[in-house]
Design a protein around this motif. Structure first.
Motif, PDB file in Angstrom:
ATOM      1  N   ASP A 177      -1.256  -0.740  -8.555  1.00 58.00           N
ATOM      2  CA  ASP A 177      -1.339  -0.714  -6.693  1.00 58.00           C
ATOM      3  C   ASP A 177      -2.256   0.577  -6.244  1.00 58.00           C
ATOM      4  O   ASP A 177      -1.781   1.668  -6.791  1.00 58.00           O
ATOM      5  N   VAL A 178      -3.611   0.564  -6.204  1.00 60.62           N
ATOM      6  CA  VAL A 178      -4.518   0.992  -5.653  1.00 60.62           C
ATOM      7  C   VAL A 178      -4.135   1.344  -4.275  1.00 60.62           C
ATOM      8  O   VAL A 178      -5.292   1.934  -3.832  1.00 60.62           O
ATOM      9  N   SER A 179      -3.838   0.463  -3.238  1.00 65.54           N
ATOM     10  CA  SER A 179      -3.794   0.454  -1.903  1.00 65.54           C
ATOM     11  C   SER A 179      -3.921   1.815  -1.188  1.00 65.54           C
ATOM     12  O   SER A 179      -4.396   1.855  -0.494  1.00 65.54           O
ATOM     13  N   GLY A 180      -3.449   2.879  -1.634  1.00 70.97           N
ATOM     14  CA  GLY A 180      -3.304   3.791  -1.360  1.00 70.97           C
ATOM     15  C   GLY A 180      -4.478   4.991  -1.047  1.00 70.97           C
ATOM     16  O   GLY A 180      -4.361   6.312  -1.062  1.00 70.97           O
ATOM     17  N   LEU A 181      -4.287   4.799  -2.642  1.00 71.69           N
ATOM     18  CA  LEU A 181      -5.973   6.189  -2.908  1.00 71.69           C
ATOM     19  C   LEU A 181      -6.698   5.913  -1.561  1.00 71.69           C
ATOM     20  O   LEU A 181      -7.314   5.277  -1.342  1.00 71.69           O
ATOM     21  N   GLN A 215      -9.318  -0.659   1.845  1.00 76.97           N
ATOM     22  CA  GLN A 215      -9.281   0.710   0.873  1.00 76.97           C
ATOM     23  C   GLN A 215      -9.672   2.208   2.420  1.00 76.97           C
ATOM     24  O   GLN A 215     -10.824   2.373   3.367  1.00 76.97           O
ATOM     25  N   ARG A 216      -9.242   3.123   1.918  1.00 78.09           N
ATOM     26  CA  ARG A 216      -9.320   4.265   2.427  1.00 78.09           C
ATOM     27  C   ARG A 216     -10.222   4.939   1.940  1.00 78.09           C
ATOM     28  O   ARG A 216     -10.174   4.916   0.772  1.00 78.09           O
ATOM     29  N   ALA A 219     -19.201   5.611  10.895  1.00 79.53           N
ATOM     30  CA  ALA A 219     -19.901   5.023  12.156  1.00 79.53           C
ATOM     31  C   ALA A 219     -20.033   2.851  12.016  1.00 79.53           C
ATOM     32  O   ALA A 219     -19.319   2.296  12.804  1.00 79.53           O
ATOM     33  N   GLU A 220     -21.002   3.065  11.657  1.00 82.14           N
ATOM     34  CA  GLU A 220     -22.178   1.750  11.157  1.00 82.14           C
ATOM     35  C   GLU A 220     -20.619   0.719  10.281  1.00 82.14           C
ATOM     36  O   GLU A 220     -21.317  -0.195  10.505  1.00 82.14           O
ATOM     37  N   ALA A 225     -11.733  -0.739   9.754  1.00 82.91           N
ATOM     38  CA  ALA A 225     -11.549  -0.026   8.978  1.00 82.91           C
ATOM     39  C   ALA A 225     -10.868   1.410   8.767  1.00 82.91           C
ATOM     40  O   ALA A 225     -12.036   2.243   9.857  1.00 82.91           O
ATOM     41  N   ASP A 226     -10.570   2.321   7.994  1.00 84.86           N
ATOM     42  CA  ASP A 226     -10.723   3.630   7.782  1.00 84.86           C
ATOM     43  C   ASP A 226     -11.749   3.821   6.550  1.00 84.86           C
ATOM     44  O   ASP A 226     -11.800   3.596   6.039  1.00 84.86           O
ATOM     45  N   VAL A 227     -12.832   4.411   7.170  1.00 82.27           N
ATOM     46  CA  VAL A 227     -13.582   4.970   7.163  1.00 82.27           C
ATOM     47  C   VAL A 227     -14.590   6.137   7.878  1.00 82.27           C
ATOM     48  O   VAL A 227     -13.853   6.086   8.538  1.00 82.27           O
ATOM     49  N   THR A 228     -14.283   6.678   7.328  1.00 86.02           N
ATOM     50  CA  THR A 228     -14.543   8.361   7.614  1.00 86.02           C
ATOM     51  C   THR A 228     -16.324   8.823   7.031  1.00 86.02           C
ATOM     52  O   THR A 228     -16.158   8.728   6.472  1.00 86.02           O
TER      53      THR A 228
END
Length: 230
Positions: A10-14, A38-39, A55-56, A65-68
């Motif tokens: 399970d890689v969902s938390g990576l 995915q983060r 941001a795009e 979505a969790d994107v920084t």
């Protein structure tokens, strides 16, 4: 059922960092993985540029979505898995500069050392054997896998494409880490991660990208690969 779906972790938390996340391939992978939940942390030499790209991608993926974004060193230090999607010309210098923050990390190299002339694309000779082997040599305290070489950046970035319909060849020395990369690939609808051998076999995988570019040009397509009977 996806290949090895039962045995994959399970890689969902990576947290997945992408060096070169402002380029076409990096942005496309970031978008698809973020869309799958995915983060993601986008890396660039400029944190400002990385944040703008993040941001795009958030907007493209629906806003939640969790994107920084961050500079490359911060991405390397703060991610569980780091995908290297930078141009070949800057590959060695970048990884050399990030050796310390990448220590202990799983590094996934998807760089294709290619040249282009009037006859089209061709594979470059790499002294270490391949981009992935160069990465392994420069990052002795990291675990390096090779993957995502044959994925169309255009298809990755197209929100109208719901499923990719291709296999991702994953190479590496540590089968548990290979399984992590396979599991990440499997999170993208239609995509399968397939174990394809050790890093010493990465050269022909990277080089085959030149053939796919020629196929795409001839047939005006976005060709990938499927492995049969597995």
């Amino acid at each position: 059922m996806a290949l090895d779906a039962i045995s994959l972790p399970d890689v969902s938390g990576l947290t997945v960092g992408i060096l070169g996340g402002t380029g076409d391939q990096g942005r496309g992978l970031a978008y698809r993985l973020a869309r799958a939940g995915q983060r993601i942390v986008i890396g660039s030499r400029s944190a400002e540029r990385a944040n703008a790209s993040a941001a795009e991608i958030r907007e493209l993926a629906g806003g939640s979505a969790d994107v920084t974004g961050a500079d490359n060193a911060a991405v390397a230090a703060g991610s569980d898995v780091v995908i290297v999607a930078v141009p070949w010309d800057g590959h060695g210098d970048l990884l050399t500069s990030l050796r310390e923050p990448l220590a202990g990390k799983l590094v996934v190299d998807c760089v294709n050392p290619l040249g282009f002339d009037k006859q089209g694309p061709y594979a470059l000779r790499v002294p270490e054997g391949s981009a992935a082997e160069q990465a392994a040599g420069l990052l002795p305290d990291s675990t390096v896998c090779a993957a995502f070489h044959h994925v169309s950046a255009s298809l990755l970035a197209d929100p109208e494409v719901d499923a990719m319909q291709l296999d991702v060849l994953v190479l590496g020395e540590d089968r548990e880490k290979v399984a992590v990369v396979q599991a990440l690939a499997n999170r993208i609808p239609g995509m399968r991660g397939v174990y394809a051998g050790r890093l010493r076999n990465a050269h022909q995988v990277e080089a085959f990208t030149a053939n796919l570019i020629a196929i795409n040009k001839r047939y005006k397509s976005h060709a990938g690969i499927r492995v049969t009977d597995v």
